[in-house]
Each structure stands twice: as C-alpha cells, then as structure tokens.
Scaffold this motif. Structure first.
Motif, short mmCIF file in Angstrom:
data_model
loop_
_atom_site.label_atom_id
_atom_site.label_comp_id
_atom_site.label_asym_id
_atom_site.label_seq_id
_atom_site.Cartn_x
_atom_site.Cartn_y
_atom_site.Cartn_z
N THR A 166 0.83 -1.20 0.00
CA THR A 166 0.00 0.00 0.00
C THR A 166 0.87 1.25 0.00
OG1 THR A 166 -1.81 -1.14 1.10
CG2 THR A 166 -1.79 1.25 1.27
N LEU A 167 1.91 1.26 0.82
CA LEU A 167 2.82 2.40 0.85
C LEU A 167 3.51 2.56 -0.50
CD1 LEU A 167 4.26 4.74 2.25
CD2 LEU A 167 5.95 3.08 3.08
N TYR A 168 3.98 1.46 -1.09
CA TYR A 168 4.65 1.54 -2.38
C TYR A 168 3.72 2.14 -3.43
CZ TYR A 168 7.43 0.48 -6.43
OH TYR A 168 8.15 0.61 -7.59
N LYS A 169 2.48 1.68 -3.47
CA LYS A 169 1.53 2.20 -4.46
C LYS A 169 1.21 3.67 -4.20
CE LYS A 169 -0.63 -2.22 -5.49
NZ LYS A 169 -1.83 -3.05 -5.37
N ARG A 170 1.11 4.04 -2.93
CA ARG A 170 0.84 5.43 -2.59
C ARG A 170 2.00 6.32 -3.04
NH1 ARG A 170 -0.09 8.08 3.39
NH2 ARG A 170 -0.72 10.10 2.62
N LEU A 171 3.21 5.90 -2.75
CA LEU A 171 4.38 6.67 -3.16
C LEU A 171 4.46 6.76 -4.68
CD1 LEU A 171 7.06 5.41 -0.61
CD2 LEU A 171 5.76 7.55 -0.55
N ASP A 172 4.15 5.68 -5.36
CA ASP A 172 4.19 5.69 -6.82
C ASP A 172 3.17 6.69 -7.37
OD1 ASP A 172 5.65 4.10 -8.99
OD2 ASP A 172 3.57 4.12 -9.72
N SER A 173 2.01 6.75 -6.76
CA SER A 173 0.99 7.71 -7.19
C SER A 173 1.47 9.14 -6.97
CB SER A 173 -0.31 7.48 -6.42
OG SER A 173 -0.88 6.27 -6.79
N ILE A 174 2.16 9.38 -5.88
CA ILE A 174 2.68 10.72 -5.61
C ILE A 174 3.73 11.10 -6.64
CG2 ILE A 174 4.04 12.11 -3.98
CD1 ILE A 174 2.56 10.54 -1.73
N ILE A 175 4.64 10.16 -6.98
CA ILE A 175 5.66 10.44 -7.98
C ILE A 175 5.00 10.71 -9.33
CG2 ILE A 175 7.75 9.59 -9.15
CD1 ILE A 175 7.83 9.98 -5.97
N LEU A 176 3.96 9.97 -9.64
CA LEU A 176 3.22 10.18 -10.89
C LEU A 176 2.60 11.58 -10.90
CD1 LEU A 176 2.53 8.63 -13.45
CD2 LEU A 176 0.55 7.70 -12.28
N GLN A 177 2.05 12.01 -9.77
CA GLN A 177 1.51 13.36 -9.67
C GLN A 177 2.61 14.40 -9.89
OE1 GLN A 177 -0.21 13.26 -5.77
NE2 GLN A 177 -2.21 12.62 -6.51
N TRP A 178 3.80 14.14 -9.34
CA TRP A 178 4.93 15.06 -9.53
C TRP A 178 5.24 15.20 -11.02
CZ3 TRP A 178 9.13 13.15 -5.56
CH2 TRP A 178 8.71 13.43 -4.25
N ILE A 179 5.29 14.07 -11.70
CA ILE A 179 5.58 14.10 -13.14
C ILE A 179 4.50 14.90 -13.86
CG2 ILE A 179 5.71 12.70 -15.25
CD1 ILE A 179 6.99 10.47 -13.49
N TYR A 180 3.25 14.56 -13.63
CA TYR A 180 2.14 15.22 -14.32
C TYR A 180 2.10 16.72 -14.03
CZ TYR A 180 0.20 10.56 -15.38
OH TYR A 180 -0.01 9.29 -15.83
N SER A 181 2.48 17.14 -12.82
CA SER A 181 2.40 18.57 -12.50
C SER A 181 3.57 19.38 -13.02
CB SER A 181 2.31 18.86 -11.02
OG SER A 181 2.22 17.86 -10.20
N THR A 182 4.57 18.72 -13.58
CA THR A 182 5.74 19.47 -14.06
C THR A 182 5.94 19.33 -15.57
OG1 THR A 182 7.23 17.63 -13.51
CG2 THR A 182 6.93 19.35 -11.83
N ILE A 183 4.90 18.90 -16.25
CA ILE A 183 4.99 18.81 -17.71
C ILE A 183 3.85 19.63 -18.32
CG2 ILE A 183 6.16 16.58 -17.70
CD1 ILE A 183 3.53 15.24 -18.45
N SER A 184 4.00 19.98 -19.58
CA SER A 184 2.97 20.78 -20.26
C SER A 184 1.70 19.96 -20.45
CB SER A 184 3.49 21.25 -21.62
OG SER A 184 3.59 20.13 -22.51
N LYS A 185 0.62 20.66 -20.72
CA LYS A 185 -0.66 19.99 -20.97
C LYS A 185 -0.57 19.06 -22.17
CE LYS A 185 -3.50 23.41 -18.73
NZ LYS A 185 -4.47 24.49 -18.85
N TYR A 186 0.16 19.51 -23.19
CA TYR A 186 0.32 18.67 -24.39
C TYR A 186 1.00 17.34 -24.03
CZ TYR A 186 2.09 16.83 -28.76
OH TYR A 186 2.39 15.99 -29.80
N LEU A 187 2.10 17.43 -23.27
CA LEU A 187 2.79 16.20 -22.88
C LEU A 187 1.92 15.35 -21.96
CD1 LEU A 187 6.42 17.50 -22.32
CD2 LEU A 187 5.65 15.89 -24.08
N LEU A 188 1.20 15.99 -21.07
CA LEU A 188 0.32 15.26 -20.17
C LEU A 188 -0.71 14.46 -20.96
CD1 LEU A 188 -0.76 14.59 -17.35
CD2 LEU A 188 -2.10 16.70 -17.48
N ILE A 189 -1.35 15.10 -21.90
CA ILE A 189 -2.36 14.41 -22.73
C ILE A 189 -1.71 13.29 -23.52
CG2 ILE A 189 -3.90 14.72 -24.71
CD1 ILE A 189 -4.41 17.58 -23.55
#
Length: 115
Positions: free
Chosen positions: A71-94
């Motif tokens: 559960t912790l691993y999956k939670r951390l992975d989701s947080i890292i994924l959020q970090w990636i998504y929040s630091t890329i352009s909308k075009y790259l996100l899509i």
C-alpha cells in the motif's frame, strides 16, 4: 506508530522543480536532472528508475505487514506520478496519460518522446 515517509509531505512539487517540461522547450535534460535529484533526496528513485534501487518486495511473514508495504509503495508511486504530471505541459500530459499507469511507465513515455 509508523513514521511518515518524507514524500507524502510534498504538497507542491513545483516549489522544488520549477521547470515545466514542454515538447519544444529544450529543457528535457535539466528537468530530468532536477526530478532525479528530488526523487533521490526522498528515497523514491526506484519508482522512475527501477535499476537504481530495489522495488520493495514484502518478505515478512505477516499478511498485514505485506499489505501495508505494498500500500505504501503504491501510494508513493501515485505521488511520484503526480509530480511528473504537475511538471509537464498539458500537451505532454495528454500524450502520456494512460489509465493505471505507474511512475516508471510515465517516465519511460517521456524519455521515448525526447530520445
């Protein structure tokens, strides 16, 4: 009482990684380096670069401890994924956004776009 993993205390990744990765901005290398530094500093680099650290595999005898570790691993992975998504352009996100993606999959998708 379990200690709080430092990764869950980050509320705004853009305070640490101010570059927004754009498809044509030429800052991919800088963005990658800042991101890796931040992940290493929070001991979660294995979420984007599995070869740099072991993915925790629960080895305890108790099912509850195994479930908590995953559960912790999956939670951390989701947080890292959020970090990636929040630091890329909308075009790259899509472009890279896929259902049930992991941080490593998103990381690899970006790498494939720029190399």
């Amino acid at each position: 009482m379990a200690s709080l993993h430092p990764t869950v205390t980050i509320t705004n990744i853009r305070n640490f990684i101010s570059i927004i990765l754009e498809i044509d901005g030429g800052q991919y290398t800088s963005w990658v380096e800042l991101f890796k530094i931040h992940c290493r500093g929070h001991d979660v680099i294995q979420h984007i670069l599995p070869e740099e650290g072991p993915t925790p595999k629960p080895t305890t005898e108790k099912n509850k401890e195994k479930a908590n570790a995953m559960t912790l691993y999956k939670r951390l992975d989701s947080i890292i994924l959020q970090w990636i998504y929040s630091t890329i352009s909308k075009y790259l996100l899509i472009t890279i956004l896929k259902p049930d993606s992991t941080a490593a999959q998103a990381w690899k998708s970006l790498e494939n776009i720029f190399y």
